[in-house]
Design a protein around this motif. Structure first.
Motif, mmCIF file in Angstrom:
data_model
loop_
_atom_site.group_PDB
_atom_site.id
_atom_site.type_symbol
_atom_site.label_atom_id
_atom_site.label_comp_id
_atom_site.label_asym_id
_atom_site.label_seq_id
_atom_site.Cartn_x
_atom_site.Cartn_y
_atom_site.Cartn_z
ATOM 1 N N ALA A 225 -5.691 4.797 -3.181
ATOM 2 C CA ALA A 225 -5.172 3.683 -2.752
ATOM 3 C C ALA A 225 -5.815 2.863 -1.718
ATOM 4 O O ALA A 225 -5.978 1.619 -1.601
ATOM 5 C CB ALA A 225 -3.483 4.029 -2.052
ATOM 6 N N THR B 143 2.274 1.701 -3.479
ATOM 7 C CA THR B 143 1.265 2.148 -4.409
ATOM 8 C C THR B 143 0.989 3.852 -4.072
ATOM 9 O O THR B 143 0.831 4.588 -4.970
ATOM 10 C CB THR B 143 -0.001 1.638 -4.116
ATOM 11 O OG1 THR B 143 0.103 -0.143 -4.470
ATOM 12 C CG2 THR B 143 -1.144 2.192 -5.264
ATOM 13 N N GLY C 60 -0.539 -2.746 -7.831
ATOM 14 C CA GLY C 60 -1.722 -1.644 -7.219
ATOM 15 C C GLY C 60 -1.480 -0.316 -8.033
ATOM 16 O O GLY C 60 -2.801 -0.145 -8.559
ATOM 17 N N TYR D 172 -7.111 -0.896 -1.937
ATOM 18 C CA TYR D 172 -6.539 -1.911 -1.232
ATOM 19 C C TYR D 172 -7.700 -2.615 -0.199
ATOM 20 O O TYR D 172 -7.686 -3.651 -0.040
ATOM 21 C CB TYR D 172 -5.518 -1.690 -0.597
ATOM 22 C CG TYR D 172 -4.207 -1.772 -1.032
ATOM 23 C CD1 TYR D 172 -3.436 -2.959 -1.185
ATOM 24 C CD2 TYR D 172 -3.630 -0.649 -1.927
ATOM 25 C CE1 TYR D 172 -2.347 -3.327 -1.937
ATOM 26 C CE2 TYR D 172 -2.703 -0.880 -2.722
ATOM 27 C CZ TYR D 172 -2.182 -2.331 -2.679
ATOM 28 O OH TYR D 172 -1.079 -2.372 -3.525
ATOM 29 N N LEU E 222 0.699 -1.094 0.124
ATOM 30 C CA LEU E 222 -0.056 0.010 0.026
ATOM 31 C C LEU E 222 1.068 1.246 -0.093
ATOM 32 O O LEU E 222 0.606 2.192 -0.648
ATOM 33 C CB LEU E 222 -0.886 0.075 1.245
ATOM 34 C CG LEU E 222 -1.736 1.122 1.560
ATOM 35 C CD1 LEU E 222 -2.522 1.552 0.400
ATOM 36 C CD2 LEU E 222 -2.902 0.965 2.700
#
Lengths: 437, 115
Positions: free
Chosen positions: B43, A32, B24, B47, A29
């Motif tokens: 984001a 990203t 991602g 996720y 995460l």
């Protein structure tokens, strides 16, 4: 392009997520988020920051999806709210005036030697009805004074003037037949003076002004705490293998069902009377549930850190959990129904045998198992309908699994509705009266 | 599989991954492109969806890459994921056909298309 500062910002924001999520997905995460950054960006854009925070907190509050999980979490949250507010009501209600101070107040009210002083310190003793502004706490010190005047009404009226002169805010003097009484309050203390033959002066502590708001606040904190705890434990349940899950179910299902009892008592009590003392009255019923839930939480804490490897055929958790819960709920409903049926059957047999004569003591008729049957009989009316909170969601979510389990649960749930109805039938009433007497 | 219509982010994430495995940020870019800029995934949202879809068995991890200490995890559709997306496409097509047929029968202002 270096994003060191931005990375530090995002690392801090990621703390919004629970540990299990950070461990599983934190690094990617973060990657990203940094991939999406503009060249030279030093701080997160506010929409990204809010998004991470909201999703992270949402993840913390999330319980595993599925009706069984959500039902358990709702019940545990309510139970948490109950437990948290109990402490506050206890603190607010267990205050008692000092003996010396109470005697001094009584001497101002009626200047004569008391004939009796009694301390009532039972928190569960419902305080008498009082006008607004004079709300008394349950505990009190009662000072009894022989009437100084043969006219009790005048003694009480004089006492009212004396307290007013001493700085007390006095309420209206009311007379109901031979009883004359009024309330008075000063700062933290409340006094009720009652003239009926002799004069009694009840000295209470006043219900603190913060009690209502405090209890509501504590309940809210307890609700959130219970929900979070349930979510944490249920995630542990999912990481467990079969043995751990069975252990958690063994403690957790009775715990969740048991938690419905105090919650139900408080809910019905509060709806009827708005008397917060129901919270304390329900405490003895909470102990077994608390033990069961704590034990289940203990097993959850021992769960492995990683879930069972997601093999080619993942374990159908919701289906299996549904089945276990359904079996538990069915067993619960049927146990209570059997208790009721047994009592009625015994009553009918005894009645047929003795005719219209005296039926005798049920304890003599059924020496063995009388207590168990009584418990099932009494609690069946309360618990079996309460159990519907579990079985109805199960019936709804499992309606596609039209198997034996679903049908059995349906039949069992019907008994929960039928029991209270049958209880009020003539047969149910006679059997119940005989058994309970 | 559920017959309930998918949420837009879910639909576009599955669509993006129908082409090839992506990490991602790759998904975010492709979704932006496929939706013509109408859907910008953040984001956190991405996720949350990846977590749920992996749990439901619609996605799986294809491979991991660590470059400069940064972890990139690539995802791909599972056969269940492909089936779910196909079912959604069929549902949308059926819905669109029904709506179009009704519009035709009502003599809807086709001018709008002509213009």
């Amino acid at each position: 392009m270096s994003h060191d500062r931005l990375e530090r910002w995002y690392r801090r924001l990621l703390w919004a997520y629970p540990k299990r999520f950070r461990r599983a997905r934190g690094p990617e995460l973060l990657t990203t988020l940094l991939d999406a950054a503009r060249p030279g960006q030093q701080r997160p854009r506010w929409r990204d920051a809010v998004n991470v925070l909201v999703r992270g907190l949402g993840c913390r509050l999330a319980v595993p999806r599925g009706a069984g999980y959500v039902t358990a979490a709702v019940v545990v949250a309510l139970f948490g709210g109950f437990l948290a507010s109990v402490g506050l009501v206890w603190t607010a209600s267990s205050r008692l005036p000092e003996l010396g101070a109470a005697a001094a107040v009584a001497r101002v009210a009626v200047p004569a030697e008391p004939s009796d002083i009694v301390v009532y310190d039972d928190v569960l003793f419902l305080p008498p009805e009082a006008p607004r502004g004079f709300e008394p706490s349950p505990g009190r010190i009662q000072v009894t004074v022989p009437a100084v005047d043969s006219d009790v009404a005048r003694t009480v009226a004089d006492s009212r003037s004396r307290l007013a002169a001493d700085g007390w805010r006095v309420g209206e003097l009311t007379t109901t037949g031979p009883v004359h009484q009024f309330w008075a309050a000063r700062q933290d203390d409340v006094v009720r003076v009652v003239g009926f033959g002799s004069v009694t002066v009840d000295v209470h502590k006043r219900v603190p002004g913060w009690r209502g708001a405090g209890v509501a606040g504590a309940a809210a904190v307890g609700l959130v705490g219970g929900w979070l705890l349930a979510g944490w434990a249920l995630h542990g349940f999912r990481r467990h293998r079969l043995g751990g899950r069975a252990a958690m179910l063994a403690f957790g299902v009775p715990g969740v069902l048991g938690a419905l009892i105090p919650v139900g008592i408080v809910a019905t009590g509060l709806l009827r009377t708005r008397e917060l003392l129901y919270l304390i009255a329900a405490v003895p019923f909470a102990a077994p549930a608390a033990i069961g839930l704590l034990a289940a939480a203990g097993v959850a804490a021992a769960a492995p850190r990683t879930p069972p490897a997601p093999g080619p055929t993942p374990v159908p958790v919701p289906a299996r959990a549904w089945q276990y819960l359904a079996w538990g709920a069915t067993a619960g409903h049927l146990t209570f129904a059997l208790g009721w049926a047994a009592v009625v059957a015994i009553y009918l047999v005894v009645k047929a045998r003795t005719g219209d004569a005296f039926l005798g003591d049920p304890k003599d008729v059924v020496p063995w198992g009388h207590d168990i049957l009584t418990l099932l009989f009494i609690f069946g009316f309360l618990l079996s309908p309460a159990l519907l909170a579990v079985s109805v969601p199960l019936l709804v979510t499992g309606r596609r699994q039209v198997g034996v389990t679903w049908t059995l649960l349906f039949v069992a749930a019907v008994t929960a509705v039928a029991l209270p109805v049958l209880m009020f039938s003539p047969l149910g009433q006679s059997a119940g009266t005989w058994w309970m007497d | 599989l559920a017959v309930v219509a998918m949420q837009q982010p879910t639909f576009f994430i599955l669509t993006a991954l129908a082409g090839k495995p992506l990490h991602g940020y790759g998904i975010i870019q492709v979704v932006d492109e496929l939706s013509g800029g109408r859907l910008t995934l953040r984001a956190g949202t991405l996720y949350a969806a990846l977590d749920r879809l992996t749990e439901d068995g619609l996605l799986e991890v294809d491979r991991e890459e660590a470059i400069d200490g940064r972890l990139r995890r690539y995802y791909r559709l599972t056969s269940d994921g492909t089936a779910a997306l196909q079912a959604e496409v069929d549902l949308m097509r059926a819905n669109a056909n029904v709506a179009a047929a009704r519009l035709r029968r009502a003599g809807a202002p086709r001018m709008a298309y002509a213009l």
